[in-house]
Design a protein around this motif. Structure first.
Motif, PDB file in Angstrom:
ATOM      1  N   TYR A  99     142.499 101.542  18.494  1.00  0.00           N
ATOM      2  CA  TYR A  99     143.350 100.726  18.445  1.00  0.00           C
ATOM      3  C   TYR A  99     144.830 101.252  18.535  1.00  0.00           C
ATOM      4  O   TYR A  99     145.642 100.855  19.449  1.00  0.00           O
ATOM      5  CB  TYR A  99     143.390  99.948  17.193  1.00  0.00           C
ATOM      6  CG  TYR A  99     144.467  98.821  17.356  1.00  0.00           C
ATOM      7  CD1 TYR A  99     144.823  97.776  18.060  1.00  0.00           C
ATOM      8  CD2 TYR A  99     145.642  99.106  16.252  1.00  0.00           C
ATOM      9  CE1 TYR A  99     145.791  96.877  17.946  1.00  0.00           C
ATOM     10  CE2 TYR A  99     146.790  98.352  16.499  1.00  0.00           C
ATOM     11  CZ  TYR A  99     146.726  97.217  17.118  1.00  0.00           C
ATOM     12  OH  TYR A  99     147.843  96.538  17.139  1.00  0.00           O
ATOM     13  N   TRP A 102     146.475  86.791  16.449  1.00  0.00           N
ATOM     14  CA  TRP A 102     147.391  87.608  15.621  1.00  0.00           C
ATOM     15  C   TRP A 102     147.089  89.075  15.820  1.00  0.00           C
ATOM     16  O   TRP A 102     148.156  89.801  15.924  1.00  0.00           O
ATOM     17  CB  TRP A 102     147.237  87.486  13.838  1.00  0.00           C
ATOM     18  CG  TRP A 102     147.710  86.099  13.399  1.00  0.00           C
ATOM     19  CD1 TRP A 102     146.856  85.290  12.929  1.00  0.00           C
ATOM     20  CD2 TRP A 102     148.977  85.651  13.483  1.00  0.00           C
ATOM     21  NE1 TRP A 102     147.730  83.839  12.730  1.00  0.00           N
ATOM     22  CE2 TRP A 102     148.967  84.215  12.942  1.00  0.00           C
ATOM     23  CE3 TRP A 102     150.269  86.301  13.816  1.00  0.00           C
ATOM     24  CZ2 TRP A 102     150.002  83.720  12.812  1.00  0.00           C
ATOM     25  CZ3 TRP A 102     151.199  85.477  13.703  1.00  0.00           C
ATOM     26  CH2 TRP A 102     151.397  84.209  12.996  1.00  0.00           C
ATOM     27  N   SER A 103     145.915  89.281  16.521  1.00  0.00           N
ATOM     28  CA  SER A 103     145.802  90.814  16.923  1.00  0.00           C
ATOM     29  C   SER A 103     146.478  90.905  18.281  1.00  0.00           C
ATOM     30  O   SER A 103     147.042  91.895  18.607  1.00  0.00           O
ATOM     31  CB  SER A 103     143.989  90.794  17.121  1.00  0.00           C
ATOM     32  OG  SER A 103     143.525  90.907  16.060  1.00  0.00           O
ATOM     33  N   ALA A 119     147.899 100.667  21.718  1.00  0.00           N
ATOM     34  CA  ALA A 119     148.963 100.172  21.127  1.00  0.00           C
ATOM     35  C   ALA A 119     150.015 100.966  21.618  1.00  0.00           C
ATOM     36  O   ALA A 119     151.340 100.582  21.894  1.00  0.00           O
ATOM     37  CB  ALA A 119     149.050  99.979  19.544  1.00  0.00           C
ATOM     38  N   PHE A 146     143.614  89.348  11.249  1.00  0.00           N
ATOM     39  CA  PHE A 146     143.294  89.832  12.439  1.00  0.00           C
ATOM     40  C   PHE A 146     141.977  89.226  12.764  1.00  0.00           C
ATOM     41  O   PHE A 146     141.685  89.248  14.094  1.00  0.00           O
ATOM     42  CB  PHE A 146     143.413  91.104  12.532  1.00  0.00           C
ATOM     43  CG  PHE A 146     144.854  91.566  12.264  1.00  0.00           C
ATOM     44  CD1 PHE A 146     145.821  91.213  12.937  1.00  0.00           C
ATOM     45  CD2 PHE A 146     145.088  92.531  11.296  1.00  0.00           C
ATOM     46  CE1 PHE A 146     147.190  91.763  12.832  1.00  0.00           C
ATOM     47  CE2 PHE A 146     146.359  93.068  10.879  1.00  0.00           C
ATOM     48  CZ  PHE A 146     147.353  92.715  11.723  1.00  0.00           C
ATOM     49  N   ALA A 204     150.372  91.244  17.233  1.00  0.00           N
ATOM     50  CA  ALA A 204     150.436  92.744  16.719  1.00  0.00           C
ATOM     51  C   ALA A 204     150.586  93.908  17.840  1.00  0.00           C
ATOM     52  O   ALA A 204     151.454  94.501  17.690  1.00  0.00           O
ATOM     53  CB  ALA A 204     149.296  93.063  15.773  1.00  0.00           C
ATOM     54  N   THR A 205     149.503  93.536  18.803  1.00  0.00           N
ATOM     55  CA  THR A 205     149.638  94.859  19.857  1.00  0.00           C
ATOM     56  C   THR A 205     150.795  94.367  20.903  1.00  0.00           C
ATOM     57  O   THR A 205     151.435  95.522  21.188  1.00  0.00           O
ATOM     58  CB  THR A 205     148.324  94.613  20.660  1.00  0.00           C
ATOM     59  OG1 THR A 205     147.046  94.467  19.749  1.00  0.00           O
ATOM     60  CG2 THR A 205     148.277  95.747  21.655  1.00  0.00           C
ATOM     61  N   LEU A 235     140.800  95.272  17.105  1.00  0.00           N
ATOM     62  CA  LEU A 235     141.757  95.036  15.817  1.00  0.00           C
ATOM     63  C   LEU A 235     140.930  93.716  15.075  1.00  0.00           C
ATOM     64  O   LEU A 235     140.905  93.698  14.026  1.00  0.00           O
ATOM     65  CB  LEU A 235     143.347  94.801  16.029  1.00  0.00           C
ATOM     66  CG  LEU A 235     144.126  94.358  14.703  1.00  0.00           C
ATOM     67  CD1 LEU A 235     143.807  95.635  13.545  1.00  0.00           C
ATOM     68  CD2 LEU A 235     145.455  94.070  15.028  1.00  0.00           C
ATOM     69  N   SER A 264     143.418  94.231  21.083  1.00  0.00           N
ATOM     70  CA  SER A 264     143.291  92.994  20.195  1.00  0.00           C
ATOM     71  C   SER A 264     141.837  93.025  19.591  1.00  0.00           C
ATOM     72  O   SER A 264     141.544  92.377  18.599  1.00  0.00           O
ATOM     73  CB  SER A 264     143.818  91.935  20.937  1.00  0.00           C
ATOM     74  OG  SER A 264     143.119  91.579  22.226  1.00  0.00           O
ATOM     75  N   LEU A 285     153.587  93.653  20.031  1.00  0.00           N
ATOM     76  CA  LEU A 285     155.019  94.092  19.097  1.00  0.00           C
ATOM     77  C   LEU A 285     155.341  95.518  19.248  1.00  0.00           C
ATOM     78  O   LEU A 285     156.339  96.091  19.044  1.00  0.00           O
ATOM     79  CB  LEU A 285     154.787  93.414  17.740  1.00  0.00           C
ATOM     80  CG  LEU A 285     154.930  92.173  17.375  1.00  0.00           C
ATOM     81  CD1 LEU A 285     154.841  91.935  15.934  1.00  0.00           C
ATOM     82  CD2 LEU A 285     156.403  91.680  17.935  1.00  0.00           C
TER      83      LEU A 285
END
Length: 587
Positions: free
Chosen positions: A163, A408-409, A167, A397, A412-413, A384, A381, A415
């Motif tokens: 992950y 949300w995964s 990312a 997640f 988060a990625t 995660l 994603s 971001l």
């Protein structure tokens, strides 16, 4: 065979009296089209349940229970999507730009040797992955299989490293896209391009699986078109058919292999290219993640797996052979940085004097970089989400919305993308070197885990009384192919270690520079071990014995030996041309 439908429900006569009550499956077709494509507020709400959309093969099985065991992600990918993801999905800067530094380090012969060896390894990896993911199209693909067949603690370490790799690569690819555009010497600042490309990836991510799949399909078509076009132009130039006044207006043949030569930097150069080739193939394993988002993996996955062979032979090996015949390894522009100007494809077309094509190739490089950026969001994603589902990441997640986005995964990625602005600072390159180093070996560890999973799966399959004839797809090399893949991947780690300590040009005189060079290339190994220890201390779970490995959860093919023999006999009765086609491109 597909389960029988009866009006609105399913035939559940085979369910035992002590089975749980009938499952209510989520039917996205009852939602508005705007919700299905992810453009309404309703689409962001949690999906009420699985769609049960993966085809189950086999008679006398508990159909409803097996359908309820489906992943939460919907099966939106079409066969053409999966095929093009396999054939062109990971073609990007590794081929178009990275091959230039590889040519400079190892020479044309070193490049071909390294790419062929790594290609053979990857064919075995994808064959093993295909065998397991067709039988078990589970959420998280190879991560979930590693937790089941190997060790949950190792899977935790591998999953988080995998992950983090994607990312961190996301902002890196966004920056590369910005610098690629600057090939045209535009006055637009890099920060503006970073913002534009980040926005494009966010917009495409809103459309979820279909946004990724459609973008990959069309960008892969474009990349294939350009590579095939380049191969034809390259052959013509090598034979002396280039424009008058250009570098290839006369026959050159294998001139570059004798002057300056076939190898650069000897054995050390080949080792360096060996490592570069391994990382150029990153992303090929994505078909293992995509298997759970296609309705019939048994039908579509074999073609995708075999597509890897054609990508390696036609796209990589052939195009790199042409490059080695057109561009000398001592060409100064090959060391012109990571942008399009250092691309051997662009250099060859400029040397030929073919006006405009270098700009076209640069456009394709830019689209390829964006494609890899979107792959970062997809792969990151999904991994995660699987970590969340198995309890190795926060439960939030595991959230999947009505448009089949692991919401949300994905957020988060995405971001991680603003990290691209770090490159605007003077120390930006140094920061990114260490960020990438944190998970720099995760692809190698992931491929090794696929090979190990396949070996353990085969042992458990036979030990628990199953026949290999039951498998809907069998890896071409069997367990021997997986052992071969493990050996080659171990050699890659050794080569990486060797080059990290004794780089081309010799070891640095300053011990700090030696340590910095080593850890920037090999930091991923101790980080992986640290995560492995954390995973074990946290959950205290040991690997399952061969006899105890779960071969039922998530399984979608329950065909008996007799049914598989009947199926294969019917396939063998097809005309010769159909059998040849199936052998090369299908199952």
């Amino acid at each position: 065979m597909a389960p029988k439908k009866e009006d609105e429900g399913y035939d559940v006569a085979s369910i035992a009296s002590n089975s749980p009550p009938q499952v209510d499956f989520y039917d996205p077709s009852k939602e508005t089209v705007w919700t299905r494509v992810g453009l309404s507020l309703e689409s962001f709400k949690r999906a009420p349940g699985t769609t049960g959309g993966i085809v189950i093969s086999g008679a006398n099985v508990d159909t409803e229970k097996l359908r309820a065991d489906n992943p939460m992600l919907q099966q939106k990918m079409k066969p053409r999507h999966l095929t093009m993801i396999a054939v062109g999905g990971s073609i990007g800067t590794g081929l178009f730009v990275g091959s230039g530094s590889a040519l400079n380090a190892g020479g044309p012969a070193g490049v071909i040797i390294a790419w062929i060896l790594m290609g053979i390894m990857l064919i075995n990896v994808t064959q093993a992955l295909g065998e397991m993911c067709i039988l078990f199209p589970v959420s998280g693909g190879f991560y979930t299989l590693a937790a089941r067949f190997l060790d949950p603690s190792f899977a935790f370490a591998m999953g988080w490293n995998y992950y983090l790799q994607w990312a961190v690569v996301l902002p890196l690819e966004i920056t590369v896209a910005g610098t690629t555009v600057q090939y045209w010497q535009t006055n637009v600042p890099l920060a503006a391009w970073i913002t534009i490309f980040w926005a494009v990836i966010v917009i495409l991510s809103v459309f979820g699986t279909l946004g990724y799949a459609e973008e990959e399909f069309w960008s892969s078509c474009l990349k294939l078109l350009v590579v095939i076009m380049f191969i034809f132009i390259g052959v013509i130039c090598i034979c002396g058919g280039g424009p008058s006044g250009g570098a290839y207006d006369h026959y050159i043949g294998g001139q570059m292999w004798s002057n300056p030569g076939a190898f650069a930097n000897g054995f050390k150069g080949v080792c360096a290219v060996f490592v570069t080739a391994a990382f150029a193939f990153s992303g090929t394993e994505l078909i293992g993640l995509a298997a759970s988002e296609t309705p019939n993996p048994r039908k579509t996955m074999p073609g995708a797996v075999k597509g890897t062979f054609w990508r390696i032979t036609i796209i990589y090996v052939t195009s790199l052979t042409i490059i080695g015949l057109l561009v000398p390894y001592d060409e100064p522009r090959l060391l012109g940085g990571g942008g399009a100007a250092a691309s051997p494809f662009v250099i060859a077309l400029k040397n030929a004097g073919i006006k405009g094509l270098d700009h076209f190739v640069n456009v394709v490089i830019c689209i390829s970089v964006l494609s890899i950026g979107l792959s970062c969001v997809y792969a990151g994603s999904r991994t995660l989400t699987a970590l969340g589902e198995t309890g190795y990441a926060p439960k939030i997640f595991s959230y999947v919305d009505k448009s089949s986005r692991p919401l949300w995964s994905v957020i988060a990625t995405l971001l991680f993308a603003p990290l691209a602005y770090i490159n605007l600072a003077a120390a930006g390159d140094t920061v990114f070197v260490w960020l990438v180093a944190l998970s720099g070996l995760s692809t190698i560890f992931t491929w090794m885990s696929v090979c190990l999973c396949h070996i353990r799966f085969r042992s458990a399959w036979v030990r628990q009384g199953h026949s290999l004839e039951e498998l809907p797809f069998r890896a071409m090399g069997g367990v021997y192919g997986s052992y071969f893949g493990l050996i080659l991947l171990s050699l890659v780690l050794i080569a990486q270690f060797y080059i990290a300590i004794w780089p081309i040009g010799g070891m640095a005189e300053n011990p700090k520079d030696v340590a910095s060079g080593f850890f920037s290339a090999y930091l991923g190994a101790p980080i992986m071990i640290l995560f492995w220890i954390i995973g074990f201390v946290w959950k205290r779970r040991l690997p399952m014995k061969i006899e105890e490995i779960d071969l039922d959860t998530g399984r979608k093919s329950w065909l008996t030996v007799e049914e598989m023999r009947e199926y294969r006999a019917s396939r063998a009765a097809a005309p010769l041309y159909i059998r040849i086609y199936r052998l090369l491109f299908s199952n």
